[in-house]
Write a protein that holds these residues in place. Sequence first.
Motif, PDB file in Angstrom:
ATOM      1  N   PRO A 134       0.853  -1.064   0.027  1.00 55.97           N
ATOM      2  CA  PRO A 134       0.001  -0.079   0.006  1.00 55.97           C
ATOM      3  C   PRO A 134       0.923   1.247  -0.048  1.00 55.97           C
ATOM      4  O   PRO A 134       1.778   1.414   0.610  1.00 55.97           O
ATOM      5  CB  PRO A 134      -0.908  -0.057   1.226  1.00 55.97           C
ATOM      6  CG  PRO A 134      -0.018  -1.050   2.036  1.00 55.97           C
ATOM      7  CD  PRO A 134       0.706  -1.878   1.340  1.00 55.97           C
ATOM      8  N   ARG A 135       0.401   2.226  -0.684  1.00 53.00           N
ATOM      9  CA  ARG A 135       1.038   3.331  -0.615  1.00 53.00           C
ATOM     10  C   ARG A 135       0.793   4.385   0.603  1.00 53.00           C
ATOM     11  O   ARG A 135      -0.208   4.312   0.702  1.00 53.00           O
ATOM     12  CB  ARG A 135       0.653   4.397  -2.004  1.00 53.00           C
ATOM     13  CG  ARG A 135       0.943   3.709  -3.235  1.00 53.00           C
ATOM     14  CD  ARG A 135       0.713   4.378  -4.396  1.00 53.00           C
ATOM     15  NE  ARG A 135       0.388   3.674  -5.656  1.00 53.00           N
ATOM     16  CZ  ARG A 135      -0.281   4.003  -6.778  1.00 53.00           C
ATOM     17  NH1 ARG A 135      -1.064   5.247  -6.705  1.00 53.00           N
ATOM     18  NH2 ARG A 135      -0.561   3.259  -7.587  1.00 53.00           N
ATOM     19  N   PRO A 136       1.710   5.063   1.116  1.00 49.03           N
ATOM     20  CA  PRO A 136       1.418   5.627   2.140  1.00 49.03           C
ATOM     21  C   PRO A 136       0.541   6.967   1.657  1.00 49.03           C
ATOM     22  O   PRO A 136       0.932   7.660   0.991  1.00 49.03           O
ATOM     23  CB  PRO A 136       2.886   6.321   2.746  1.00 49.03           C
ATOM     24  CG  PRO A 136       3.628   5.977   1.448  1.00 49.03           C
ATOM     25  CD  PRO A 136       3.152   5.032   0.798  1.00 49.03           C
ATOM     26  N   GLN A 137      -0.422   7.262   2.453  1.00 43.40           N
ATOM     27  CA  GLN A 137      -1.266   8.438   2.182  1.00 43.40           C
ATOM     28  C   GLN A 137      -0.740   9.561   2.792  1.00 43.40           C
ATOM     29  O   GLN A 137      -0.546   9.657   3.868  1.00 43.40           O
ATOM     30  CB  GLN A 137      -2.741   8.115   3.025  1.00 43.40           C
ATOM     31  CG  GLN A 137      -3.459   6.953   2.271  1.00 43.40           C
ATOM     32  CD  GLN A 137      -3.745   6.898   0.831  1.00 43.40           C
ATOM     33  OE1 GLN A 137      -4.228   8.192   0.363  1.00 43.40           O
ATOM     34  NE2 GLN A 137      -3.782   6.080   0.089  1.00 43.40           N
ATOM     35  N   PRO A 138      -0.740  10.690   2.018  1.00 40.31           N
ATOM     36  CA  PRO A 138      -0.230  11.790   2.858  1.00 40.31           C
ATOM     37  C   PRO A 138      -1.249  12.532   3.857  1.00 40.31           C
ATOM     38  O   PRO A 138      -2.432  12.370   3.768  1.00 40.31           O
ATOM     39  CB  PRO A 138      -0.200  12.919   1.523  1.00 40.31           C
ATOM     40  CG  PRO A 138      -1.125  12.438   0.469  1.00 40.31           C
ATOM     41  CD  PRO A 138      -1.154  11.055   0.542  1.00 40.31           C
ATOM     42  N   LYS A 139      -0.570  12.855   4.885  1.00 36.00           N
ATOM     43  CA  LYS A 139      -1.430  13.341   6.056  1.00 36.00           C
ATOM     44  C   LYS A 139      -1.611  14.793   5.720  1.00 36.00           C
ATOM     45  O   LYS A 139      -0.698  15.664   5.413  1.00 36.00           O
ATOM     46  CB  LYS A 139      -0.627  13.157   7.377  1.00 36.00           C
ATOM     47  CG  LYS A 139      -0.409  11.706   7.678  1.00 36.00           C
ATOM     48  CD  LYS A 139       0.242  11.455   8.851  1.00 36.00           C
ATOM     49  CE  LYS A 139       0.159   9.887   9.431  1.00 36.00           C
ATOM     50  NZ  LYS A 139       0.889   9.775  10.565  1.00 36.00           N
ATOM     51  N   GLU A 140      -2.817  15.201   6.093  1.00 31.63           N
ATOM     52  CA  GLU A 140      -3.136  16.537   5.795  1.00 31.63           C
ATOM     53  C   GLU A 140      -2.895  17.263   7.450  1.00 31.63           C
ATOM     54  O   GLU A 140      -3.218  16.680   8.279  1.00 31.63           O
ATOM     55  CB  GLU A 140      -4.709  16.940   5.628  1.00 31.63           C
ATOM     56  CG  GLU A 140      -4.980  16.263   4.287  1.00 31.63           C
ATOM     57  CD  GLU A 140      -6.489  16.472   3.792  1.00 31.63           C
ATOM     58  OE1 GLU A 140      -6.935  17.484   4.414  1.00 31.63           O
ATOM     59  OE2 GLU A 140      -6.935  15.992   2.895  1.00 31.63           O
TER      60      GLU A 140
END
Length: 90
Positions: free
Chosen positions: A29-35
């Motif tokens: 899984p690709r790491p999701q960017p944190k807002e």
Amino acid sequence: MYDWKSELDALVAETMAFTRSLKVEIEPPRPQPKEVAERVEYSEPGYGVSERDQIRKRVESFKAHQERFMREREEYADSLLRRIRPITKS
């Protein structure tokens, strides 16, 4: 008598055979960017600013943050009470 153990073993064997027949490539899984909601900048200790001034600034920032939370909680409670009052008066 119902022989559930042999049926379970048969089901497990059938499932294992099915999974071996599949050829699936799993991508990590690709790491999701944190807002970032708010960016708080802390100054690093410098030669011109005393530690006492830095502490004072951080305490003021913390107090402002807590006051904002208190205001938001009070506004939310007021809006909830305004919505509930007409229902409870009936």
